[in-house]
Design a protein around this motif. Structure first.
Motif, mmCIF file in Angstrom:
data_model
loop_
_atom_site.group_PDB
_atom_site.id
_atom_site.type_symbol
_atom_site.label_atom_id
_atom_site.label_comp_id
_atom_site.label_asym_id
_atom_site.label_seq_id
_atom_site.Cartn_x
_atom_site.Cartn_y
_atom_site.Cartn_z
ATOM 1 N N ALA A 204 -8.895 3.170 -5.607
ATOM 2 C CA ALA A 204 -7.569 3.427 -6.179
ATOM 3 C C ALA A 204 -7.616 4.492 -7.263
ATOM 4 C CB ALA A 204 -6.989 2.129 -6.738
ATOM 5 N N LYS A 205 -8.767 4.645 -7.904
ATOM 6 C CA LYS A 205 -8.879 5.604 -9.007
ATOM 7 C C LYS A 205 -9.431 6.962 -8.583
ATOM 8 C CE LYS A 205 -9.318 2.329 -12.821
ATOM 9 N NZ LYS A 205 -10.072 1.974 -14.049
ATOM 10 N N ILE A 206 -9.984 7.065 -7.376
ATOM 11 C CA ILE A 206 -10.669 8.313 -7.036
ATOM 12 C C ILE A 206 -10.086 9.039 -5.826
ATOM 13 C CG2 ILE A 206 -12.817 7.442 -8.045
ATOM 14 C CD1 ILE A 206 -13.929 7.100 -5.229
ATOM 15 N N SER A 212 -5.453 8.825 0.528
ATOM 16 C CA SER A 212 -4.690 7.585 0.345
ATOM 17 C C SER A 212 -3.869 7.236 1.591
ATOM 18 C CB SER A 212 -3.761 7.699 -0.870
ATOM 19 O OG SER A 212 -2.679 8.567 -0.602
ATOM 20 N N GLN A 213 -3.616 8.231 2.429
ATOM 21 C CA GLN A 213 -2.852 7.966 3.653
ATOM 22 C C GLN A 213 -3.607 7.021 4.590
ATOM 23 O OE1 GLN A 213 -1.874 11.785 5.326
ATOM 24 N NE2 GLN A 213 -0.599 12.373 3.587
ATOM 25 N N ALA A 272 1.933 8.066 -0.579
ATOM 26 C CA ALA A 272 1.795 7.291 0.666
ATOM 27 C C ALA A 272 1.675 5.806 0.360
ATOM 28 C CB ALA A 272 0.567 7.775 1.445
ATOM 29 N N ASN A 273 0.954 5.486 -0.702
ATOM 30 C CA ASN A 273 0.803 4.077 -1.077
ATOM 31 C C ASN A 273 2.083 3.507 -1.689
ATOM 32 O OD1 ASN A 273 -1.880 3.910 -0.224
ATOM 33 N ND2 ASN A 273 -2.629 4.708 -2.175
ATOM 34 N N LYS A 274 2.841 4.337 -2.380
ATOM 35 C CA LYS A 274 4.133 3.867 -2.917
ATOM 36 C C LYS A 274 5.003 3.305 -1.790
ATOM 37 C CE LYS A 274 4.896 6.902 -6.964
ATOM 38 N NZ LYS A 274 3.668 7.695 -7.076
ATOM 39 N N ASP A 493 -2.266 17.495 -6.414
ATOM 40 C CA ASP A 493 -1.578 17.189 -5.173
ATOM 41 C C ASP A 493 -0.463 16.193 -5.465
ATOM 42 O OD1 ASP A 493 -3.019 14.906 -5.702
ATOM 43 O OD2 ASP A 493 -4.159 14.902 -3.835
ATOM 44 N N GLY A 494 0.175 15.682 -4.420
ATOM 45 C CA GLY A 494 1.237 14.706 -4.630
ATOM 46 C C GLY A 494 2.393 15.279 -5.427
#
Length: 534
Positions: A204-206, A212-213, A272-274, A493-494
């Motif tokens: 989650a931190k890296i 994350s997708q 993506a995780n949101k 990114d993001g």
């Protein structure tokens, strides 16, 4: 050991230090002389070092000498010994490896509460000696789906060590260079729930947005976290326990509600995780934690997670409908949290309500909050702070200025930019002392009166919901945004990458590159002022 209720004299402490220094030193010399760590003698020596330090650190009478003992152990080659043992797969007894992990936990995590700089020194020394790469290779030697109890526990010790060392400065690029993401992804998809959760704590931190997708795609990881939150929330001690039987003895690990909430919050840094968190039951799971029976820290973590989720536009209607029609009790609790004695809790609830369109950005919390002293967060051990900023701070905020938006960990670089700009006559607004009172109102005022916003681009900036709120509001206000790269080799990114795409980057990660790029920064600022006049 002495009577805990009786403080020790300086002479007694010095005598104890010399005693423990000799004791630990002899164990270290013994271990350094060995080529493998499978013997009972090696296990006993490491266990003695671990428990000696554990008992000293647990008693406030002895904490004064702990920092000196850590320095002594590092001088005697403790970091090299730990890394050597982790590298020696097949030559390390099970108990020895478990005690290594416990010692790292005491030195890095628990020591941080007593002396943060010493704990950081331990992390840095371990990483410098190759601990991260060694832990990844150790994990690569295990089967993520193993049914062997001891191997499952050894996997957990490796994952715990990786999580503990993340607190070291500039650690994330080292993890990524060691191929940690690919290795941890395999363990995050393990059949074993404990292994999955411990892997996600680190991932989650890296991870970046693209990586994350993979977590979001299957949804299995998110479902595991939601289930664990439910189990921990329903237990009397707010913990989810995993128990094993080893050689006829019960051993186990536990994860707290707070740990899993923190993992969800970190995963929510990526868009993506949101979306996946909402799709897999995250909304009712997190809003349930807003109820009175949960601790202030747990409620703070839940509302901050919800605030992060609300920055994804596709989530907004779902979250609003949930609060307005499905769980009105949670909405009332959220409104009441605006009056929390903890500034971060009040700020997060205010920010979430603003994103949902239920309060204005300048709308002050209920008046009773203003008369209360406040700590920054429910987990803060600092003394109460006044809520009103000093006059000089307010004076700078009210005048036209350049605003520097940054994460607290990047303060030194932000201040250097401020100093350079002030030499050229610019008035610069920067929150150096962490403004008290209504943080969002102060931020909104600073943004609205700014001629331009300098955004200090880093991984930590992107991961901060407060920083996202500042940058998002600056974007909404159509303020000129100039990216300052304060972390070398980081590619945003993001949401952050989209916000500063096509903008000219100013390098500020060292004094040398800042001096080279200052002419470009001054040109951008003068251009923004000229455009404002037009």
């Amino acid at each position: 050991m002495t009577d805990k209720s009786k403080p020790m004299t300086e002479r007694e402490l010095e005598a104890l230090f010399e005693e423990k220094k000799h004791e630990i030193g002899s164990y270290l010399e013994d271990l350094k002389s060995r080529d493998d760590y499978c013997t009972q003698g090696a296990c006993d020596a490491m266990e003695s070092i671990m428990y000696t330090f554990y008992y000293l650190l647990a008693d406030e009478n002895y904490q004064k000498i702990c920092s000196r003992l850590v320095d002594f152990m590092l001088q005697q080659g403790l970091a090299q010994l730990i890394v050597k043992s982790v590298k020696s797969t097949g030559k390390v007894a099970f108990d020895f490896r478990c005690n290594i992990s416990l010692l790292v936990t005491h030195l890095v995590t628990k020591m941080r509460n007593t002396n943060r700089s010493v704990a950081t020194k331990v992390s840095v020394e371990l990483i410098k000696n190759g601990m991260i790469g060694s832990l990844i290779k150790e994990l690569d030697s295990y089967d993520p789906n193993t049914q062997d109890t001891k191997q499952r526990i050894l996997i957990t010790t490796s994952l715990y060590d990786l999580h503990n060392l993340l607190s070291a400065p500039n650690a994330i690029p080292i993890y990524r260079a060691a191929n940690a993401v690919n290795t941890l992804m395999k363990f995050a998809e393990s059949d074993n729930v404990m292994t999955r959760i411990d892997s996600l704590r680190v991932l989650a931190k890296i991870v970046n947005e693209k990586e994350s997708q993979r977590i979001a795609a299957s949804g299995e990881c998110i479902v595991t976290l939601m289930d664990t939150i439910h189990k921990a929330a329903q237990s009397d001690d707010r913990k989810c326990k995993f128990v094993f039987n080893i050689d006829g003895k019960q051993k186990g690990f536990r994860t707290t509600l707070g740990v899993v909430l923190a993992t969800v919050n970190n995963l929510a840094n990526n868009d993506a995780n949101k979306e996946s968190i909402i799709q897999h039951g995250g909304l009712p799971t997190l809003t349930a934690i807003l109820r009175p029976e949960y601790t202030d820290t747990e409620k703070w973590q839940a509302v901050e997670g919800l605030w992060k989720l609300s920055f994804l536009e596709s989530n907004l209607d779902v979250i609003v409908a949930h609060f307005m029609y499905t769980d009105t009790t949670a909405l009332q609790a959220l409104k009441e949290m605006r009056s929390s004695e903890y500034i971060e809790t009040s700020n997060a609830s205010q920010g979430l309500l603003h994103n949902l369109g239920l309060v204005g950005i300048h709308e002050e919390p209920p008046v009773e909050q203003q008369s209360q002293p406040a700590s920054r967060s429910p987990s803060s051990s600092a003394q109460a702070h006044p809520r009103q900023p000093p006059p000089s701070y307010q004076e700078t905020m009210d005048a036209p200025h350049i605003m520097i938006s940054y994460k607290w960990s990047e303060q030194k670089r932000a201040i250097r930019v401020k100093e350079e700009l002030e030499k050229t006559g610019f008035k610069v607004w920067i929150d150096v002392d962490q403004v008290e009172g209504n943080i969002l109102v102060a931020m909104a005022n600073a943004v609205e009166k700014a001629d331009a916003i300098l955004v200090c681009v880093s991984r930590s900036y992107k991961a901060s919901v407060n920083c996202q709120a500042e940058a998002h509001y600056a974007y909404q206000q159509q303020k000129p945004i100039i990216p300052l790269m304060v972390e070398e080799d980081y590619k945003p990114d993001g949401w952050l990458g989209m916000m500063i795409a096509m903008k000219k980057y100013i390098r500020a990660y060292s004094d040398e590159v800042l001096q080279k790029d200052m002419p470009d920064l001054l040109r951008e600022l003068r251009k923004s002022r000229a455009d404002k006049k037009v």
